[in-house]
Design an enzyme around this catalytic site. Structure first.
Site, mmCIF file in Angstrom:
data_model
loop_
_atom_site.group_PDB
_atom_site.id
_atom_site.type_symbol
_atom_site.label_atom_id
_atom_site.label_comp_id
_atom_site.label_asym_id
_atom_site.label_seq_id
_atom_site.Cartn_x
_atom_site.Cartn_y
_atom_site.Cartn_z
ATOM 1 N N HIS A 197 -8.155 -4.709 -0.563
ATOM 2 C CA HIS A 197 -6.995 -4.103 -0.474
ATOM 3 C C HIS A 197 -6.182 -4.950 0.600
ATOM 4 O O HIS A 197 -5.163 -4.641 0.806
ATOM 5 C CB HIS A 197 -7.248 -2.571 0.267
ATOM 6 N N SER B 208 0.955 -1.153 -0.036
ATOM 7 C CA SER B 208 -0.045 -0.083 -0.136
ATOM 8 C C SER B 208 0.698 1.188 0.003
ATOM 9 O O SER B 208 1.513 1.381 -1.030
ATOM 10 C CB SER B 208 -0.931 0.029 1.042
ATOM 11 N N ASP C 112 -10.198 -4.130 -5.082
ATOM 12 C CA ASP C 112 -9.566 -2.938 -4.573
ATOM 13 C C ASP C 112 -10.341 -1.524 -4.637
ATOM 14 O O ASP C 112 -10.087 -1.210 -5.809
ATOM 15 C CB ASP C 112 -8.166 -3.073 -4.533
HETATM 16 C C1 MLT Z 1 -1.439 6.052 -0.245
HETATM 17 O O1 MLT Z 1 -1.758 7.081 0.270
HETATM 18 O O2 MLT Z 1 -0.337 5.471 -0.416
HETATM 19 C C2 MLT Z 1 -2.377 4.954 -0.520
HETATM 20 O O3 MLT Z 1 -3.644 5.629 -0.648
HETATM 21 C C3 MLT Z 1 -2.626 3.830 0.096
HETATM 22 C C4 MLT Z 1 -2.954 4.187 1.564
HETATM 23 O O4 MLT Z 1 -4.046 4.118 2.120
HETATM 24 O O5 MLT Z 1 -1.928 4.051 2.131
#
Ligand code: MLT
Length: 205
Positions: free
Chosen positions: A188, A107, A157
């Site tokens: 996710h 992520s 996701d």
């Molecule tokens: C991010 O902010 O890098 C993406 O939205 C993934 C997350 O939720 O961290």
């Protein structure tokens, strides 16, 4: 004095392995959250697991965002170079070779790993990007022909669209990288089968 200016956890490789897995957590994680994933990917590899410096309502991240999926591009660029410099310093302090470093990010951690590949590819040999999205549209076109990249996405996701993930994979391919893009019947959240697939990919790469 040591210049290792990120909170991190390091374990050297075992049994003659040279590989080091650079572990990068998702939003709200820390250097301990994904340590077991590194072991599942390669039990003998060294592990350098890093905590992101940004706090979003107390949740550690690797760079700032303005909203869900909307990144602060100036901060992303700054944090990408800061992390790349840290990897370089860590390789000297701990004695591993940058040519043996595999990033494994989830992520937010996958997004900064993608950004490092696009801006500072010399600090990584390959990468496993779990639920990554396109971090930014780079002006520079760096040569990634010696990089192997495994991207693993969830079909359901809500954060990473199919188009966005395909675009990221294509961006790496356009720069010469060898890219494997895997789609999982998941959201996710991560599943065991994709970690096993990534581990197998690592053995072959
Ligand atoms: C991010 O902010 O890098 C993406 O939205 C993934 C997350 O939720 O961290």
């Amino acid at each position: 004095m040591s210049d290792l200016n990120f909170i991190h956890r390091y374990e050297p490789p075992k049994s003659g392995s040279k590989r080091t897995i650079l572990v990068l957590h998702g939003t709200g994680g820390d250097e301990n959250s994904l340590f077991p994933i590194a072991t599942a990917l390669d039990a003998n590899a060294g592990v350098l697991s890093v905590r992101g410096k940004i706090l979003e309502n107390g949740a550690p991240r690797f760079f700032r965002r303005l909203a869900e999926g909307v990144f602060d591009l100036e901060d992303l660029r700054f944090r990408t170079h800061e992390l790349a410099d840290f990897i370089l310093t860590a390789s000297r302090e701990y004695g591993f070779d940058l040519a043996d470093v595999v990033a494994a990010g989830y992520s937010n951690g996958a997004n900064i790993a993608a950004s490092v590949l696009l801006l500072r590819p010399e600090v990584l040999a390959s990468a496993i990007l779990l639920r990554a999205m396109t971090p930014f549209e780079p002006a520079e076109i760096l040569n990634l022909s010696n990089k192997a990249i495994f991207i693993s996405e969830g079909k359901h996701d809500p954060l990473v669209t199919h188009e966005n993930a395909e675009h990221l994979a294509q961006m790496f391919r356009d720069r010469g990288a060898s890219v494997t893009l895997r789609w999982n019947d998941l959201s996710h959240n991560l599943g065991r089968a994709e970690i096993d697939a990534a581990s197998q990919w690592l053995t072959q790469s």
